[in-house]
Scaffold this active site. Structure first.
Site, short mmCIF file in Angstrom:
data_model
loop_
_atom_site.label_atom_id
_atom_site.label_comp_id
_atom_site.label_asym_id
_atom_site.label_seq_id
_atom_site.Cartn_x
_atom_site.Cartn_y
_atom_site.Cartn_z
CB SER A 127 -0.83 -0.02 1.29
OG SER A 127 -1.43 1.24 1.53
CE1 TYR A 133 -4.52 -2.15 5.07
CE2 TYR A 133 -3.34 -0.11 4.62
CZ TYR A 133 -4.05 -1.21 4.17
OH TYR A 133 -4.27 -1.38 2.82
P1 NAD Z 1 -11.75 -6.31 0.00
O1 NAD Z 1 -12.35 -6.18 1.36
O2 NAD Z 1 -12.56 -5.93 -1.19
O3 NAD Z 1 -11.23 -7.80 -0.22
C1 NAD Z 1 -10.46 -8.47 0.74
C2 NAD Z 1 -10.68 -9.96 0.60
O4 NAD Z 1 -9.83 -10.60 1.56
C3 NAD Z 1 -12.13 -10.39 0.91
O5 NAD Z 1 -12.60 -11.25 -0.12
C4 NAD Z 1 -11.99 -11.15 2.23
O6 NAD Z 1 -12.93 -12.22 2.37
C5 NAD Z 1 -10.56 -11.66 2.14
N1 NAD Z 1 -10.01 -12.01 3.45
C6 NAD Z 1 -10.12 -11.31 4.62
N2 NAD Z 1 -9.54 -11.99 5.61
C7 NAD Z 1 -9.05 -13.14 5.08
C8 NAD Z 1 -8.36 -14.25 5.60
N3 NAD Z 1 -8.07 -14.35 6.91
N4 NAD Z 1 -8.01 -15.25 4.76
C9 NAD Z 1 -8.32 -15.18 3.44
N5 NAD Z 1 -9.00 -14.17 2.89
C10 NAD Z 1 -9.35 -13.15 3.70
O7 NAD Z 1 -10.40 -5.46 0.08
P2 NAD Z 1 -9.42 -4.87 -1.07
O8 NAD Z 1 -9.55 -3.40 -1.01
O9 NAD Z 1 -9.59 -5.58 -2.35
O10 NAD Z 1 -8.01 -5.21 -0.41
C11 NAD Z 1 -7.15 -6.22 -0.90
C12 NAD Z 1 -5.74 -5.90 -0.49
O11 NAD Z 1 -5.35 -4.65 -1.05
C13 NAD Z 1 -5.53 -5.76 1.03
O12 NAD Z 1 -4.29 -6.34 1.39
C14 NAD Z 1 -5.49 -4.26 1.22
O13 NAD Z 1 -4.77 -3.90 2.37
C15 NAD Z 1 -4.79 -3.83 -0.05
N6 NAD Z 1 -4.97 -2.43 -0.40
C16 NAD Z 1 -6.21 -1.93 -0.64
C17 NAD Z 1 -6.33 -0.61 -0.99
C18 NAD Z 1 -7.66 0.01 -1.25
O14 NAD Z 1 -7.73 1.24 -1.33
N7 NAD Z 1 -8.72 -0.75 -1.43
C19 NAD Z 1 -5.20 0.21 -1.09
C20 NAD Z 1 -3.94 -0.33 -0.84
C21 NAD Z 1 -3.85 -1.68 -0.50
#
Ligand code: NAD
Length: 257
Positions: free
Chosen positions: A139, A152
Site C-alpha cells: 500500500s 495497517y
Molecule cells: P476487500 O475487502 O474488497 O477484499 C479483501 C478480501 O480478503 C475479501 O474477499 C476477504 O474475504 C478476504 N479475506 C479477509 N480476511 C481473510 C483471511 N483471513 N483469509 C483469506 N482471505 C481473507 O479489500 P481490497 O480493497 O480488495 O483489499 C485487498 C488488499 O489490497 C488488502 O491487502 C489491502 O490492504 C490492499 N490495499 C487496498 C487498498 C484500497 O484502497 N482498497 C489500497 C492499498 C492496498
C-alpha cells in the site's frame, strides 16, 4: 513477457483488488486459484471465471488451511508458479483506544498470512525447480503513514521486509518477490472506512474522500482495480531476477518514494 499457462494463487480473491487480479490473470491466459476466507464467494468468483479458475476456502491465518489449500491448488492445476499475497482487512482507531485483539487480528491476516502463504508456495516452487514470482499487496502505507491506521501501516511496512528476504533466499531458485503499493481503490475495504473516518474526524463523507483519501494525489483520482491488477501482472510476468526485492507505487502520485 507472458503468464500464459502459469498457475497463480491469489489470496483474498473473492472481492475487490484480488478479484480484479484473478480476472486479469485469466484474461492473460493463466490458471488462477481464488483463495479466500469467504468460501462461497470464492467458488462463485471462480465459476464466473470458468474452467481456468478454482475456488479454494482458505483462512490465511490458519497454517493447516494454507498448506492444504496450496496442496489442493498444485494438485488441481499441476504446479504453482505465482503467489499474490493479497488478503487484507482494515481497522481504524486512534492508538490510545486500539483494542489489542484488533491489532492482533490485523497483524495476523496481513503478516502471518503473508508468511504462511509464502512458505507454502516456496516449498512447491523449490520442488518444481522452475522458479516463480511472489507479489505482496502492499500500500502507499508501506511507505507513508496516516492517523488511525497503526497496525495497517506497521503491517504494510513489514511486507517490504519480507519481500526483500524472499528476494535474497529465492534468487538461487529463480523465485522473485516484489510489492505493489496502491493508493485508495474503491473496494468494500475502502467503502467501509469512509463513514468510519467521517465519524471519527467529525467531517462529511465527501470531505473524507476529497481531503483525506485523495488529497495527496496529483489529480484527485482514485486508483482502480485494473491499475493495480496490471502492475501485479507486470511483476508476475517479468522473467529475470533483475526485478526482485522492489516495490511499485500505483497511487496517482500520492506516494513518490
Ligand atoms: P476487500 O475487502 O474488497 O477484499 C479483501 C478480501 O480478503 C475479501 O474477499 C476477504 O474475504 C478476504 N479475506 C479477509 N480476511 C481473510 C483471511 N483471513 N483469509 C483469506 N482471505 C481473507 O479489500 P481490497 O480493497 O480488495 O483489499 C485487498 C488488499 O489490497 C488488502 O491487502 C489491502 O490492504 C490492499 N490495499 C487496498 C487498498 C484500497 O484502497 N482498497 C489500497 C492499498 C492496498
Amino acid at each position: 513477457m507472458s503468464i500464459a499457462g502459469k498457475v497463480a494463487v491469489v489470496t483474498g480473491a473473492a472481492s475487490g483488488i484480488g478479484r480484479g487480479i484473478g480476472q486479469t490473470f485469466v484474461k492473460a491466459g493463466a490458471k488462477v486459484v481464488i483463495a479466500d476466507l469467504n468460501a462461497a464467494q470464492a467458488e462463485a468468483t471462480a465459476a464466473e471465471l470458468g474452467a481456468n479458475a478454482l475456488g479454494v476456502a482458505m483462512d490465511v491465518t490458519s497454517e493447516s488451511q494454507v498448506d492444504s489449500g496450496m496442496a489442493q491448488a498444485a494438485q488441481h492445476f499441476g504446479k504453482i508458479d505465482i503467489l499474490v499475497s493479497n488478503a487484507g482487512i482494515q481497522i481504524v482507531s486512534p492508538l490510545q483506544d486500539f483494542a489489542y485483539k484488533d491489532w492482533q487480528r490485523l497483524m495476523a491476516i496481513h503478516l502471518d498470512g503473508a508468511f504462511l502463504t509464502t512458505r507454502a508456495a516456496l516449498r512447491h516452487m523449490y520442488k518444481q525447480g522452475t522458479g516463480g514470482a511472489i507479489i505482496y499487496m502492499g500500500s502507499v502505507h508501506s511507505k507513508e503513514a496516516s492517523p488511525l491506521k497503526a497496525p495497517y501501516v506497521t503491517a504494510k511496512h513489514g511486507l517490504m521486509g519480507l519481500a526483500k528476504v524472499v528476494a535474497k533466499e529465492g534468487a538461487a531458485h529463480g523465485v522473485r518477490a516484489n510489492v505493489v503499493c496502491p493508493g485508495f481503490v474503491r473496494t468494500p475495504l475502502v467503502d467501509k472506512q469512509i463513514p468510519e473516518q467521517a465519524k471519527t474526524f467529525g467531517i462529511s463523507e465527501e470531505e473524507v474522500v476529497k481531503n483525506i483519501m485523495l488529497k495527496g494525489t496529483v489529480d484527485g483520482e482514485f486508483t482502480t482495480v485494473d491499475d493495480v491488477a496490471n502492475a501485479v501482472l507486470f511483476f508476475a510476468a517479468f522473467e529475470t531476477n533483475a526485478l526482485t526485492g522492489q516495490s511499485l507505487n500505483v497511487s496517482h502520485g500520492w506516494s513518490m518514494t
